[in-house]
Motif scaffolding. Structure first.
Motif, PDB file in Angstrom:
ATOM      1  N   THR A 195     -68.176 -49.430  58.476  1.00 32.88           N
ATOM      2  CA  THR A 195     -67.562 -50.409  59.421  1.00 32.88           C
ATOM      3  C   THR A 195     -66.487 -49.690  60.461  1.00 32.88           C
ATOM      4  OG1 THR A 195     -68.268 -52.224  58.273  1.00 32.88           O
ATOM      5  CG2 THR A 195     -66.709 -52.714  59.763  1.00 32.88           C
ATOM      6  N   GLU A 196     -65.588 -48.978  59.585  1.00 38.08           N
ATOM      7  CA  GLU A 196     -64.447 -48.219  60.437  1.00 38.08           C
ATOM      8  C   GLU A 196     -65.008 -47.182  61.533  1.00 38.08           C
ATOM      9  OE1 GLU A 196     -59.907 -46.693  59.666  1.00 38.08           O
ATOM     10  OE2 GLU A 196     -61.211 -47.336  57.880  1.00 38.08           O
ATOM     11  N   VAL A 198     -67.872 -47.181  62.981  1.00 36.01           N
ATOM     12  CA  VAL A 198     -68.649 -47.784  64.097  1.00 36.01           C
ATOM     13  C   VAL A 198     -67.520 -48.636  64.948  1.00 36.01           C
ATOM     14  CG1 VAL A 198     -70.481 -49.755  64.335  1.00 36.01           C
ATOM     15  CG2 VAL A 198     -70.929 -47.847  62.526  1.00 36.01           C
ATOM     16  N   THR A 199     -66.802 -49.540  64.225  1.00 39.04           N
ATOM     17  CA  THR A 199     -65.980 -50.304  64.977  1.00 39.04           C
ATOM     18  C   THR A 199     -64.624 -49.901  65.175  1.00 39.04           C
ATOM     19  OG1 THR A 199     -65.302 -51.531  63.163  1.00 39.04           O
ATOM     20  CG2 THR A 199     -67.231 -52.468  64.302  1.00 39.04           C
ATOM     21  N   GLY A 200     -64.008 -49.077  64.459  1.00 43.70           N
ATOM     22  CA  GLY A 200     -62.822 -48.398  64.693  1.00 43.70           C
ATOM     23  C   GLY A 200     -61.491 -49.399  63.726  1.00 43.70           C
ATOM     24  N   ASN A 201     -62.322 -50.253  63.239  1.00 44.82           N
ATOM     25  CA  ASN A 201     -61.421 -51.127  62.383  1.00 44.82           C
ATOM     26  C   ASN A 201     -62.168 -51.438  60.879  1.00 44.82           C
ATOM     27  OD1 ASN A 201     -59.761 -51.827  64.389  1.00 44.82           O
ATOM     28  ND2 ASN A 201     -61.168 -53.309  65.172  1.00 44.82           N
ATOM     29  N   THR A 218     -62.897 -53.627  57.376  1.00 43.82           N
ATOM     30  CA  THR A 218     -63.598 -54.870  57.305  1.00 43.82           C
ATOM     31  C   THR A 218     -62.461 -56.012  57.105  1.00 43.82           C
ATOM     32  OG1 THR A 218     -63.519 -54.565  54.998  1.00 43.82           O
ATOM     33  CG2 THR A 218     -65.384 -53.966  56.142  1.00 43.82           C
ATOM     34  N   ASP A 219     -62.760 -57.215  57.538  1.00 43.42           N
ATOM     35  CA  ASP A 219     -61.840 -58.168  57.604  1.00 43.42           C
ATOM     36  C   ASP A 219     -61.398 -58.565  56.399  1.00 43.42           C
ATOM     37  OD1 ASP A 219     -62.105 -58.643  60.281  1.00 43.42           O
ATOM     38  OD2 ASP A 219     -63.414 -60.117  60.223  1.00 43.42           O
TER      39      ASP A 219
END
Length: 64
Positions: free
Chosen positions: A32-33, A35-38, A40-41
């Motif tokens: 996730t990091e 792909v999105t740069g962040n 997970t929540d």
């Protein structure tokens, strides 16, 4: 009584920090990091909740 609650919060905060750390370094969070740069929540909520609980617990333990 406040010392017992403070100790319980400190322990709960440490457990949440551990779960946040393991979640942050999990494969799903790393993908996730990328792909999105962040991360997970879940990782963020565990880390923030654990830090707050640990700080409040320490405050209750050392309060006179």
């Amino acid at each position: 009584m406040n010392k017992i609650i403070g100790l319980a919060l400190l322990v709960a905060g440490a457990i949440l920090l551990y779960f946040g750390y393991t979640e942050y370094h999990s494969t799903a969070s790393q993908v996730t990091e990328v792909v999105t740069g962040n991360p997970t929540d879940n990782a963020i909520w565990f880390l923030v909740g654990g830090a707050i609980a640990a700080i409040v617990g320490l405050g209750m333990l050392f309060k006179k």
